[in-house]
Design a protein around this motif. Sequence first.
Motif, PDB file in Angstrom:
ATOM      1  N   GLY A 492       0.787  -1.232   0.000  1.00  0.00           N
ATOM      2  CA  GLY A 492       0.000   0.000   0.000  1.00  0.00           C
ATOM      3  C   GLY A 492       0.813   1.273   0.000  1.00  0.00           C
ATOM      4  N   GLU A 493       2.154   1.196  -0.116  1.00  0.00           N
ATOM      5  CA  GLU A 493       2.989   2.392  -0.093  1.00  0.00           C
ATOM      6  C   GLU A 493       3.542   2.687  -1.481  1.00  0.00           C
ATOM      7  OE1 GLU A 493       6.057   2.289   2.815  1.00  0.00           O
ATOM      8  OE2 GLU A 493       4.821   1.250   4.305  1.00  0.00           O
ATOM      9  N   GLN A 494       3.621   3.983  -1.829  1.00  0.00           N
ATOM     10  CA  GLN A 494       4.218   4.398  -3.093  1.00  0.00           C
ATOM     11  C   GLN A 494       5.740   4.280  -2.981  1.00  0.00           C
ATOM     12  OE1 GLN A 494       2.576   7.827  -5.079  1.00  0.00           O
ATOM     13  NE2 GLN A 494       4.608   8.519  -5.742  1.00  0.00           N
ATOM     14  N   VAL A 495       6.382   3.834  -4.072  1.00  0.00           N
ATOM     15  CA  VAL A 495       7.820   3.580  -4.052  1.00  0.00           C
ATOM     16  C   VAL A 495       8.445   4.275  -5.257  1.00  0.00           C
ATOM     17  CG1 VAL A 495       9.622   1.823  -4.106  1.00  0.00           C
ATOM     18  CG2 VAL A 495       7.455   1.353  -2.957  1.00  0.00           C
ATOM     19  N   THR A 496       9.613   4.893  -5.027  1.00  0.00           N
ATOM     20  CA  THR A 496      10.411   5.469  -6.109  1.00  0.00           C
ATOM     21  C   THR A 496      11.851   5.020  -5.917  1.00  0.00           C
ATOM     22  OG1 THR A 496       8.977   7.407  -6.320  1.00  0.00           O
ATOM     23  CG2 THR A 496      11.203   7.582  -7.233  1.00  0.00           C
ATOM     24  N   TYR A 497      12.465   4.540  -6.983  1.00  0.00           N
ATOM     25  CA  TYR A 497      13.854   4.058  -6.885  1.00  0.00           C
ATOM     26  C   TYR A 497      14.495   4.169  -8.261  1.00  0.00           C
ATOM     27  CZ  TYR A 497      12.169  -0.233  -9.106  1.00  0.00           C
ATOM     28  OH  TYR A 497      11.616  -1.130  -9.971  1.00  0.00           O
ATOM     29  N   GLU A 498      15.812   4.024  -8.267  1.00  0.00           N
ATOM     30  CA  GLU A 498      16.569   4.032  -9.511  1.00  0.00           C
ATOM     31  C   GLU A 498      17.194   2.659  -9.707  1.00  0.00           C
ATOM     32  OE1 GLU A 498      19.437   7.100  -9.504  1.00  0.00           O
ATOM     33  OE2 GLU A 498      17.977   8.742  -9.440  1.00  0.00           O
ATOM     34  N   THR A 499      17.247   2.208 -10.963  1.00  0.00           N
ATOM     35  CA  THR A 499      17.813   0.895 -11.264  1.00  0.00           C
ATOM     36  C   THR A 499      18.379   0.926 -12.674  1.00  0.00           C
ATOM     37  OG1 THR A 499      17.390  -1.495 -11.311  1.00  0.00           O
ATOM     38  CG2 THR A 499      15.670  -0.069 -12.199  1.00  0.00           C
ATOM     39  N   GLN A 500      19.021  -0.184 -13.046  1.00  0.00           N
ATOM     40  CA  GLN A 500      19.539  -0.341 -14.395  1.00  0.00           C
ATOM     41  C   GLN A 500      18.683  -1.381 -15.113  1.00  0.00           C
ATOM     42  OE1 GLN A 500      23.774  -1.181 -13.683  1.00  0.00           O
ATOM     43  NE2 GLN A 500      24.225   0.667 -14.836  1.00  0.00           N
ATOM     44  N   LEU A 501      18.357  -1.092 -16.364  1.00  0.00           N
ATOM     45  CA  LEU A 501      17.476  -1.972 -17.124  1.00  0.00           C
ATOM     46  C   LEU A 501      17.951  -2.017 -18.565  1.00  0.00           C
ATOM     47  CD1 LEU A 501      14.902  -3.618 -16.514  1.00  0.00           C
ATOM     48  CD2 LEU A 501      13.572  -1.706 -17.410  1.00  0.00           C
ATOM     49  N   SER A 502      17.951  -3.231 -19.146  1.00  0.00           N
ATOM     50  CA  SER A 502      18.389  -3.388 -20.542  1.00  0.00           C
ATOM     51  C   SER A 502      17.206  -3.195 -21.477  1.00  0.00           C
ATOM     52  CB  SER A 502      18.986  -4.783 -20.762  1.00  0.00           C
ATOM     53  OG  SER A 502      20.121  -4.966 -19.950  1.00  0.00           O
ATOM     54  N   ASP A 503      17.462  -2.511 -22.600  1.00  0.00           N
ATOM     55  CA  ASP A 503      16.398  -2.336 -23.590  1.00  0.00           C
ATOM     56  C   ASP A 503      16.411  -3.520 -24.550  1.00  0.00           C
ATOM     57  OD1 ASP A 503      18.578  -1.963 -25.198  1.00  0.00           O
ATOM     58  OD2 ASP A 503      18.225   0.156 -25.593  1.00  0.00           O
ATOM     59  N   LYS A 504      15.636  -3.420 -25.626  1.00  0.00           N
ATOM     60  CA  LYS A 504      15.508  -4.538 -26.569  1.00  0.00           C
ATOM     61  C   LYS A 504      16.821  -4.854 -27.281  1.00  0.00           C
ATOM     62  CE  LYS A 504      13.896  -1.415 -30.218  1.00  0.00           C
ATOM     63  NZ  LYS A 504      12.789  -1.086 -31.140  1.00  0.00           N
ATOM     64  N   ASP A 505      17.742  -3.870 -27.368  1.00  0.00           N
ATOM     65  CA  ASP A 505      19.037  -4.083 -28.012  1.00  0.00           C
ATOM     66  C   ASP A 505      20.094  -4.571 -27.034  1.00  0.00           C
ATOM     67  OD1 ASP A 505      17.972  -3.184 -30.446  1.00  0.00           O
ATOM     68  OD2 ASP A 505      18.316  -1.098 -29.858  1.00  0.00           O
ATOM     69  N   GLY A 506      19.719  -4.799 -25.771  1.00  0.00           N
ATOM     70  CA  GLY A 506      20.669  -5.251 -24.770  1.00  0.00           C
ATOM     71  C   GLY A 506      21.489  -4.143 -24.152  1.00  0.00           C
ATOM     72  N   LYS A 507      21.184  -2.878 -24.480  1.00  0.00           N
ATOM     73  CA  LYS A 507      21.936  -1.751 -23.936  1.00  0.00           C
ATOM     74  C   LYS A 507      21.385  -1.383 -22.563  1.00  0.00           C
ATOM     75  CE  LYS A 507      22.860   1.448 -26.848  1.00  0.00           C
ATOM     76  NZ  LYS A 507      22.688   2.625 -27.739  1.00  0.00           N
ATOM     77  N   ASN A 508      22.285  -1.170 -21.612  1.00  0.00           N
ATOM     78  CA  ASN A 508      21.880  -0.838 -20.250  1.00  0.00           C
ATOM     79  C   ASN A 508      21.514   0.639 -20.140  1.00  0.00           C
ATOM     80  OD1 ASN A 508      21.625  -2.971 -18.596  1.00  0.00           O
ATOM     81  ND2 ASN A 508      23.607  -2.793 -17.602  1.00  0.00           N
ATOM     82  N   HIS A 509      20.410   0.890 -19.437  1.00  0.00           N
ATOM     83  CA  HIS A 509      19.968   2.267 -19.191  1.00  0.00           C
ATOM     84  C   HIS A 509      19.706   2.449 -17.697  1.00  0.00           C
ATOM     85  CE1 HIS A 509      19.077   3.409 -23.461  1.00  0.00           C
ATOM     86  NE2 HIS A 509      19.046   2.088 -23.582  1.00  0.00           N
ATOM     87  N   TYR A 510      19.933   3.680 -17.245  1.00  0.00           N
ATOM     88  CA  TYR A 510      19.532   4.040 -15.890  1.00  0.00           C
ATOM     89  C   TYR A 510      18.089   4.536 -15.945  1.00  0.00           C
ATOM     90  CZ  TYR A 510      24.387   3.636 -14.468  1.00  0.00           C
ATOM     91  OH  TYR A 510      25.644   3.162 -14.207  1.00  0.00           O
ATOM     92  N   VAL A 511      17.265   3.974 -15.075  1.00  0.00           N
ATOM     93  CA  VAL A 511      15.839   4.272 -15.132  1.00  0.00           C
ATOM     94  C   VAL A 511      15.368   4.704 -13.750  1.00  0.00           C
ATOM     95  CG1 VAL A 511      13.550   3.365 -15.689  1.00  0.00           C
ATOM     96  CG2 VAL A 511      15.546   2.555 -16.952  1.00  0.00           C
ATOM     97  N   ASN A 512      14.567   5.764 -13.737  1.00  0.00           N
ATOM     98  CA  ASN A 512      13.897   6.189 -12.510  1.00  0.00           C
ATOM     99  C   ASN A 512      12.486   5.608 -12.544  1.00  0.00           C
ATOM    100  OD1 ASN A 512      11.946   8.287 -11.074  1.00  0.00           O
ATOM    101  ND2 ASN A 512      13.975   8.504 -10.138  1.00  0.00           N
TER     102      ASN A 512
END
Length: 791
Positions: A492-512
């Motif tokens: 029940g709590e709202q969460v905000t965090y930063e992580t790394q995620l790969s796109d369809k080309d396998g390139k890593n991105h920083y995502v909020n």
Amino acid sequence: MPKHFLANFGNNPLASCIKGEATLKGIRSLLAPYAVALLAVGSGLLLTLLLQPLLKPTIFLLFFAAVAVSAWYGGIEAGLLATTLSTLAVSYFFLEPVFSLLVASLDSIRRLGLFVLVTTFITLLNSELRTAKQHLQTSLQKRQVSDARFKRLVESNIIGVIVANMDGAIAEANDVFLEMVGYSREDLLAGRVRWRDMIPPEYIEANNSAMPTADYAYAELKTKGVCQPFENQYIRKDNSRVPILLGCALLENTPEDVICFVLDLSQRKQVEQALSKSEERYRAFLEHSSEGIWCIELEVPISLDCPEDEQIQHFYQYVYLAECNNVMAQMYGCSSAEEIIGVRLGDFLVPSDPHNIAYLRNFIRSNYRLIDAESHEIDKQGNSKYFLNNLVGIVENGFLVRAWGTQRDITERKQAEAALRQREDELRLITNAVPVNISYVDSKQHYRFNNKGYEDWFGLPTSEISGKHIREVLGESVYQSILPYVETVLSGEQVTYETQLSDKDGKNHYVNVTYVPQFSQQEKVEGFVVLSTDITLHKLAEQERERLLEREQAARADAETANRMKDEFLATLSHELRTPLNAILGWPQILRKRKLDENVTGRALETIERNSRSLKQLIEDVLDVSRIIRGTLHLSMEQVKLVTLIEAAIDTVYPAAQAKEISIKCRFDPEVEVVVGDVNRLQQVVWNLLSNAVKFTPKGGRVDVQLQRIESCVQIQVSDTGGGIAAEFLPHVFERFRQADSSSTRSHGGLGLGLAIVRHLVELHGGTVCAKSPGIGQGATFVVSLPIKTI
């Protein structure tokens, strides 16, 4: 038997012999009675001729006997033959004229006629007696066979058998019956087993049909001699009851006695009860089930070999509803099952719907078994209905004859899904215009909605993302990293965090990422919205700033460390220089002021000399380091005998080792001969290592020196039992100006340059040096590896 054998049987000599023998046997059996007649008449004639004087008044006496014997043995044919032969014999031998068949006197004719009449009567009588005897023997044999068979039936204990009388007593019974009613053989012999006592009262009072004494059974026994089998119960010895099937028949010679056959029906009754309960449970299941249950029949069974399209047409033409529960009838708008029984398949399964054609085709292809298969149908009022079906076909002798199944009404769910799809389409138009990746995840962590940005990120269409667990799309490693945030938002709590995620080309991105919980009317979390923004450029800029700051801080730390090490080195150098200088300057002053004896003077000169050498070594080390830093330290290469070089270094440190009672053990590999190098510098390397080992080894310790060849290298290993090296200092042991103890109160002298010089000199020779130590107080080992080269 093979046909060719039968065909050639007649041409076979052995077969001819067998056939001839069989023919002879047949002829002998056929002629045997007539031979007896001939023999009997011949015997009678011979005896009459011999006894003629005695038999003259009754010349036919013996011939009567011959005819009687022939008729008894051979039957009527043999008797008539004997009569004829006897008549001819008497006429020829005993009546006038003798030796002629003509009879002259009337008296003789009368006597012959009387003889023929009497012998014919004897023949007929004997023949009848013979036939009666044969019938009697046959009957006795059959009776014996019948009695043996009956005895075998009784003793085989397959079925209960009793012999009883009308008074209720049981005279005989086999073991099966006794076991059936729980009595023993002793109870039977004592007369305690009575059928009247074993009949339950209600059976007698109900219809008087419990035993043959009942009216209808008694009448049937009297008129027919048998009583048709009927079901009954017997009370066992332990007062329990056993269900039986009873059949009775009157005995021929003693009509008051009956024989009864008793069959235990306990197992059949149990099966019947189980079947009855099963049927009751089945009916109860049908009536109380929340699902529709049905059975369809095919008026004309269809072969499994028919093509699919032909089978589908056959279903619509010949399938009808044979049975169903009320729940199913109500799904079609009927009040009871009777209203829908008999309805054809085409009346409720829409034939024109391609989905239904695929539904029936899948039923055929899945070997007539389907689970959770959807069908589109119409009810009594013509409304569209959607059902989820489970069905199985019944195949007999290669033909489909019927099918059983269950169904659930999913019409409302399908309508809700259609409405939801419409809402999703509307929502997608809005969210696709927003430059943020948006998705909706339900409480079970399955994707229910994604905007175009989210789909483009993973390169997957909506059909491949919707309904999948987030673990399947993001991958196990990413899922495990975000799982704590998912659990938080589901609480029940709202969460905000930063992580790394790969796109369809396998390139890593920083995502909020932001998770916003969604609540139901009952204030329960039913899912959450995911808002994700690519912050890679911003994050890379931050990281670059952090790296610059870290490099600046590292450079400042290195400079501070270098300054501190320089200060420590200067302090150590001044201390190390002051110590020998004090001795060198102090002793000459003492020698000038005092008159010392020869021993003290010698010790003073020795001290001055030793400190001068130590001072020289300190200066040489400083100069060597200076040459190393400037790159002006050069080698004079030549062939060097390492054994001699090591022994010379040992001789140099031997006095110091002897003073501390340290033993030096050597082990040299005979295969090691010479290497190419600078003899002075190599001796400096070995001397530095040995002097360090002796310096840091306590009194009474041991130093081991080993020289061996390992493939294309020569290895010099110096080990000691000294104070050892701390694990955190091992990587820095060969650095300049670095000492494990740099304090002013350290117990060992030196500038901390010796090992740095050793490493540089070894590397100039193309070799390597390393240090090993299990830890403080556990000694140390230095290993020098030099390549084997030739000039």
